[in-house]
Design a protein around this motif. Sequence first.
Motif, mmCIF file in Angstrom:
data_model
loop_
_atom_site.group_PDB
_atom_site.id
_atom_site.type_symbol
_atom_site.label_atom_id
_atom_site.label_comp_id
_atom_site.label_asym_id
_atom_site.label_seq_id
_atom_site.Cartn_x
_atom_site.Cartn_y
_atom_site.Cartn_z
ATOM 1 N N TRP A 29 0.820 -1.216 0.121
ATOM 2 C CA TRP A 29 0.082 0.171 0.056
ATOM 3 C C TRP A 29 1.060 1.334 0.097
ATOM 4 N N THR A 30 0.452 2.160 -0.710
ATOM 5 C CA THR A 30 1.082 3.605 -0.525
ATOM 6 C C THR A 30 0.315 4.406 0.357
ATOM 7 N N THR A 31 0.787 5.308 0.704
ATOM 8 C CA THR A 31 0.647 6.393 1.820
ATOM 9 C C THR A 31 -0.616 7.008 1.102
ATOM 10 N N LYS A 32 -0.601 7.351 -0.107
ATOM 11 C CA LYS A 32 -1.400 8.113 -0.899
ATOM 12 C C LYS A 32 -2.761 7.373 -1.079
ATOM 13 N N GLU A 33 -2.648 5.854 -1.364
ATOM 14 C CA GLU A 33 -3.618 5.144 -1.766
ATOM 15 C C GLU A 33 -4.417 4.848 -0.310
ATOM 16 N N LEU A 34 -3.862 4.784 0.799
ATOM 17 C CA LEU A 34 -4.610 4.645 2.251
ATOM 18 C C LEU A 34 -4.965 5.969 2.599
ATOM 19 N N ALA A 35 -4.278 6.980 2.591
ATOM 20 C CA ALA A 35 -5.119 8.345 2.785
ATOM 21 C C ALA A 35 -6.547 8.692 2.042
ATOM 22 N N GLU A 36 -6.399 8.271 0.631
ATOM 23 C CA GLU A 36 -7.633 8.380 -0.122
ATOM 24 C C GLU A 36 -8.795 7.386 0.073
ATOM 25 N N LYS A 37 -8.403 6.213 0.579
ATOM 26 C CA LYS A 37 -9.338 5.347 0.881
ATOM 27 C C LYS A 37 -9.857 5.653 2.335
ATOM 28 N N LEU A 38 -9.188 5.827 3.202
ATOM 29 C CA LEU A 38 -9.894 6.570 4.575
ATOM 30 C C LEU A 38 -10.169 8.073 4.560
ATOM 31 N N ALA A 39 -9.942 8.753 3.709
ATOM 32 C CA ALA A 39 -10.528 10.206 3.650
ATOM 33 C C ALA A 39 -9.641 11.207 4.629
ATOM 34 N N MET A 40 -8.333 10.572 4.610
ATOM 35 C CA MET A 40 -7.413 11.254 5.799
ATOM 36 C C MET A 40 -6.446 11.897 5.183
ATOM 37 N N GLN A 41 -5.576 12.942 5.718
ATOM 38 C CA GLN A 41 -4.580 13.597 5.431
ATOM 39 C C GLN A 41 -3.507 12.582 5.078
ATOM 40 N N ARG A 42 -2.718 12.876 4.021
ATOM 41 C CA ARG A 42 -1.491 11.866 3.774
ATOM 42 C C ARG A 42 -0.449 12.043 4.735
ATOM 43 N N SER A 43 -0.101 13.136 5.358
ATOM 44 C CA SER A 43 0.624 13.406 6.225
ATOM 45 C C SER A 43 0.449 12.627 7.339
ATOM 46 N N ASN A 44 -0.702 12.581 7.832
ATOM 47 C CA ASN A 44 -1.295 11.872 9.118
ATOM 48 C C ASN A 44 -1.041 10.157 8.932
ATOM 49 N N VAL A 45 -1.547 9.929 7.951
ATOM 50 C CA VAL A 45 -1.363 8.449 7.469
ATOM 51 C C VAL A 45 0.312 8.000 7.360
ATOM 52 N N SER A 46 0.901 9.116 6.746
ATOM 53 C CA SER A 46 2.355 8.398 6.752
ATOM 54 C C SER A 46 3.082 8.526 8.057
ATOM 55 N N LYS A 47 2.549 9.347 8.960
ATOM 56 C CA LYS A 47 3.186 9.327 10.405
ATOM 57 C C LYS A 47 2.936 8.001 11.003
ATOM 58 N N ASP A 48 1.609 7.581 10.941
ATOM 59 C CA ASP A 48 1.244 6.388 11.531
ATOM 60 C C ASP A 48 1.455 5.304 10.816
ATOM 61 N N LEU A 49 1.744 5.165 9.677
ATOM 62 C CA LEU A 49 2.352 3.954 9.087
ATOM 63 C C LEU A 49 3.773 3.643 9.525
ATOM 64 N N ASN A 50 4.561 4.725 9.548
ATOM 65 C CA ASN A 50 6.072 4.793 10.085
ATOM 66 C C ASN A 50 5.920 4.098 11.436
ATOM 67 N N GLU A 51 5.085 4.759 12.238
ATOM 68 C CA GLU A 51 4.980 4.425 13.660
ATOM 69 C C GLU A 51 4.473 2.636 13.819
ATOM 70 N N LEU A 52 3.711 2.242 12.929
ATOM 71 C CA LEU A 52 3.399 0.743 12.728
ATOM 72 C C LEU A 52 4.612 -0.009 12.362
ATOM 73 N N VAL A 53 5.501 0.760 11.447
ATOM 74 C CA VAL A 53 6.798 -0.084 11.166
ATOM 75 C C VAL A 53 7.495 -0.196 12.419
ATOM 76 N N ARG A 54 7.693 0.984 13.189
ATOM 77 C CA ARG A 54 8.686 1.040 14.358
ATOM 78 C C ARG A 54 8.274 -0.083 15.377
#
Length: 83
Positions: free
Chosen positions: A25-50
Amino acid sequence: MSNRMESIYQIMVADRENKKGGIGWTTKELAEKLAMQRSNVSKDLNELVRQGKLKKSDGRPVTYHLLDSQHISSDAQVGRLFQ
């Protein structure tokens, strides 16, 4: 664990069958699917990686993948990951 982060993870688990073959999944794809800001999704995805719940690809576009050991069979089990 934030509700937003849990929502992102649940979408990835629910849609995992469509992402076979290492597409991810790309950040953009998930952000669009969830109607969220890309920057917030990116932050959360990186936290899930950590936290060891996802892996992140090298290169561009960056994609995120569920770890093979964390294929979850139900929403109830997803919720337990975030307790």
